[in-house]
Structures are given as structure tokens and as C-alpha cells.
Enzyme design. Structure first.
Site, PDB file in Angstrom:
ATOM      1  N   GLY A 215       0.851  -1.171   0.000  1.00  0.00           N
ATOM      2  CA  GLY A 215       0.000   0.000   0.000  1.00  0.00           C
ATOM      3  C   GLY A 215       0.892   1.228   0.000  1.00  0.00           C
ATOM      4  O   GLY A 215       1.880   1.276  -0.741  1.00  0.00           O
TER       5      GLY A 215
ATOM      6  N   SER B 198       5.915  -5.448  -0.730  1.00  0.00           N
ATOM      7  CA  SER B 198       5.841  -4.054  -1.157  1.00  0.00           C
ATOM      8  C   SER B 198       6.159  -3.106   0.005  1.00  0.00           C
ATOM      9  O   SER B 198       7.281  -3.083   0.491  1.00  0.00           O
ATOM     10  CB  SER B 198       4.464  -3.781  -1.772  1.00  0.00           C
ATOM     11  OG  SER B 198       4.415  -2.537  -2.405  1.00  0.00           O
ATOM     12  N   ALA B 199       5.194  -2.320   0.479  1.00  0.00           N
ATOM     13  CA  ALA B 199       5.445  -1.423   1.609  1.00  0.00           C
ATOM     14  C   ALA B 199       5.919  -2.198   2.833  1.00  0.00           C
ATOM     15  O   ALA B 199       6.772  -1.735   3.590  1.00  0.00           O
ATOM     16  CB  ALA B 199       4.184  -0.632   1.944  1.00  0.00           C
TER      17      ALA B 199
ATOM     18  N   HIS C 291       9.365  -3.360  -6.390  1.00  0.00           N
ATOM     19  CA  HIS C 291       8.787  -3.080  -7.720  1.00  0.00           C
ATOM     20  C   HIS C 291       9.812  -2.418  -8.637  1.00  0.00           C
ATOM     21  O   HIS C 291       9.457  -1.591  -9.481  1.00  0.00           O
ATOM     22  CB  HIS C 291       7.548  -2.191  -7.632  1.00  0.00           C
ATOM     23  CG  HIS C 291       6.530  -2.605  -6.625  1.00  0.00           C
ATOM     24  ND1 HIS C 291       5.737  -3.718  -6.792  1.00  0.00           N
ATOM     25  CD2 HIS C 291       6.156  -2.053  -5.451  1.00  0.00           C
ATOM     26  CE1 HIS C 291       4.910  -3.826  -5.751  1.00  0.00           C
ATOM     27  NE2 HIS C 291       5.160  -2.837  -4.924  1.00  0.00           N
TER      28      HIS C 291
ATOM     29  N   GLU D  56       9.784  -7.588  -9.641  1.00  0.00           N
ATOM     30  CA  GLU D  56       8.561  -8.335  -9.374  1.00  0.00           C
ATOM     31  C   GLU D  56       8.805  -9.836  -9.488  1.00  0.00           C
ATOM     32  O   GLU D  56       9.400 -10.308 -10.469  1.00  0.00           O
ATOM     33  CB  GLU D  56       7.455  -7.928 -10.347  1.00  0.00           C
ATOM     34  CG  GLU D  56       7.140  -6.435 -10.339  1.00  0.00           C
ATOM     35  CD  GLU D  56       6.538  -5.951  -9.040  1.00  0.00           C
ATOM     36  OE1 GLU D  56       7.222  -6.068  -8.003  1.00  0.00           O
ATOM     37  OE2 GLU D  56       5.400  -5.455  -9.058  1.00  0.00           O
TER      38      GLU D  56
END
Length: 235
Positions: free
Chosen positions: A90, A122-123, A159, A194
Site C-alpha cells: 500500500g 511491497s510497503a 517493484h 517483481e
């Protein structure tokens, strides 16, 4: 005594959430029934409840129950007693802000160092570096500090995208942005593509997945590292 998976993303093209990590997650969370989920990053602005429900669907496939950290009156105790932990993606600024404001960034770090199995995507991966300053996210809120967990001795750029020679986009590339970071900051940055992840087991940090990762060090040319290569000495 750490045992972590630090993944660039939760979902790769053509697969369902966490599907590409299923074998690694079965191993990471072996013998565990419940996962404590930290939903603070709220992708797309969804609620904590909505985010936790979405994650629960993915974990049902490996027979794990998910509990949202936001549902506990004492989140510090919840982290201390957690069987396993997952922090999803997020907005990293929002995630770090909420970790500080809820006074759980140190309890989270302590739990991970005590050996509680941890998954970040991710985050949730970004916060495993020394700071969150190499995130790709917009600063929608100003956290009390950019300092994060320091589970690995470098920063992470989840990413990570390579420059596209055929693109008509004239904005800065990820490599350019990381070079800007290194004008003012000394720590290395790992560009995690990714489908790639890090497996952190005690002092060992191994690159996993099928792709190489790109390493950026201050005053050096960027270089690639192959899967299964140790990154433990990158600092």
C-alpha cells in the site's frame, strides 16, 4: 534469530495474491495456525477490515487464519504473542506513520528479531530496510521518522523497474531516483524486481526467485546479483 520473507510484491502478473510465494510461505509459517496481519498501508484507501478480509482469502489456501492488528486493544501485546506476522503493501508513508503513532515499530522489530516468522510485501518489505526513503510511494502523510526496522543492512526499492529504451516517458527512471538518494545518503539500495524476494534466516540474506536484483552503492556503478546469491555483506 530472524526468519523473514521480504518480497517485492504480493501478486505477479497472471497469478492470484501470494500464489507465487505459496511454497515459501508454507515453509515460513510451518506449524503456525494464525497470522497477525498489519493492514496500516491500506492500498487504494481501503479500510483495515477490507484489507484484512482480502488477505484472509489468500491465506485460507494454506490453511492459516488471519487476525488484523487493528482489532486488538493492545497491539504491542498482540505482536509479542503473535505466531506469525504479515505486513502488506500500500502506501509506505501511511504504514510508517501508523507504526510510529500506534507505538508498535519497536515491538514489531523485537518480535522479528525474536524469531517470529515475518512476511513483508511491497510497503511491508520497504520497512525492512534501514529507512523508507527509497519507496516509490507518494508522501500522503508525514510520518514522525523515515527510519524503519533495519532487518537488512541496506535499503530496498520494491517493484524495481528497468529503464525502457522504447518508452516515450521523459520522467526520471528508478535508477535516476536512487542515484539522487545516494547524493545524500550512504547506504546501499537493492532494486527488487517483481517475483523476487529475500529470505532472511538469522544472519543469512539470500535472493530468491528467477530474476536478478540490481544493487546500487554510493559512488559505484550499479550491478546485478543472481538468485541464490548472499547479500549478507551488503552494507
Amino acid at each position: 534469530m530472524t526468519n523473514c520473507i521480504i518480497a517485492s510484491t504480493s501478486t505477479i502478473h497472471g497469478s492470484k495474491p501470494l500464489e507465487y510465494l505459496s511454497k515459501a510461505l508454507i515453509e515460513l509459517y510451518s506449524g503456525i495456525d494464525e497470522i497477525l496481519f498489519i493492514p496500516y498501508a491500506r492500498p487504494g484507501g481501503i479500510t483495515h477490515d477490507e484489507y484484512t478480509a482480502n488477505v484472509s482469502v489468500a491465506f485460507e489456501k494454506i490453511n492459516k487464519k488471519v487476525l488484523g492488528l487493528h482489532t486488538f486493544s493492545n497491539p504491542t501485546e498482540a505482536l509479542k504473542n503473535a505466531q506469525g506476522i504479515f505486513t502488506g503493501g500500500g502506501n509506505t508513508f501511511l504504514l510508517v506513520d501508523q507504526l510510529y503513532r500506534n507505538k508498535v515499530i519497536e515491538p514489531l522489530k523485537d518480535a522479528i528479531h525474536a524469531g517470529t516468522p515475518y512476511l513483508g510485501t511491497s510497503a511491508g518489505s520497504n520497512i525492512c530496510g534501514l529507512t523508507m526513503q527509497t519507496t516509490n510511494d507518494m508522501p500522503i502523510i508525514y510520518p514522525p521518522s523515515f527510519k524503519t526496522l533495519g532487518i537488512v543492512p541496506f535499503n530496498i526499492n520494491p517493484h524495481y523497474l528497468d529503464p525502457d529504451p522504447n518508452s516515450t516517458h521523459k520522467g526520471e527512471t528508478r535508477e535516476t531516483r536512487i542515484k539522487e538518494f545516494h547524493n545524500l545518503n550512504p547506504q546501499p539500495v537493492l532494486g527488487l524486481r517483481e517475483g523476487s524476494w529475500l529470505h532472511v534466516k538469522n544472519e543469512e540474506i539470500l535472493l530468491k526467485g528467477k530474476l536478478t536484483a540490481r544493487v546500487f552503492e554510493q559512488n559505484k556503478s550499479p550491478y546485478e546479483v543472481e538468485p541464490q546469491v548472499s547479500l549478507s555483506k551488503l552494507n
